[in-house]
Design a protein around this motif. Structure first.
Motif: not given
Length: 166
Positions: A84-93, A152-166
């Motif tokens: 729960i407290f590893q929310y800053k690192s989704r890969l660790n989660q 958690i995977k859904r959140d990680e995929d969302l962050v990666r899709s936003v990174d691609r748009l930059r």
């Protein structure tokens, strides 16, 4: 962020594992002697029951420790709370979620082993006994862990899709 839905699933997983520590997992009654063998997360004991179903005296079967079930349940709860407290690192989660899946599978297998093989040998009879509420907690925890991992995977995929748009 800690207010995500996976936090709720992981908190429920930890609560389920803590409840498992205090609930009976399995019981079986010998029809000839009336002796009841009860499996908990910490031991496998036998009792003689009175008319109301309350244990009165210790049975003839020696008590056996099943500390592996209790320790695996504690480990699963601790991993879930840490996750729960590893929310800053989704890969660790996600890694902790995979580890927790392995611990929960081992817990389910250990509970099943003690109920079917060890406990069934102590009681004569043809039935497999009664599975109590605590026995189903690892299955519930596996489901909650799978749901948490999915979000958690859904959140990680969302962050990666936003990174691609930059």
């Amino acid at each position: 962020m800690i207010q995500r839905i996976q936090t709720v699933f992981l908190a429920l997983l930890a609560i389920a594992m803590i409840c498992m520590l205090f609930l009976p997992l399995w019981s079986n009654t010998d029809p000839t002697t009336g002796e009841t063998v009860v499996l908990t997360a910490w031991n496998l004991k036998s009792y003689f029951l009175n008319e109301q179903g309350d244990p009165t005296t210790a049975g003839t079967v020696p008590q056996q420790g099943t500390i592996a079930i209790g320790m695996l349940a504690i480990a699963a709860a601790v991993i879930a709370v840490y996750e729960i407290f590893q929310y800053k690192s989704r890969l660790n989660q996600m890694k902790m979620g995979l580890l927790n899946t392995l611990v929960l599978a081992a817990l389910l297998g250990t509970s099943f082993y003690y109920a079917i093989y060890v406990g069934a040998e102590l009681v004569s009879g043809t039935d497999n006994g009664n599975y109590e509420a605590g026995f189903f907690m690892p299955g519930l925890a596996l489901l909650l862990n799978a749901l948490a991992n999915r979000f958690i995977k859904r959140d990680e995929d969302l962050v990666r899709s936003v990174d691609r748009l930059r």
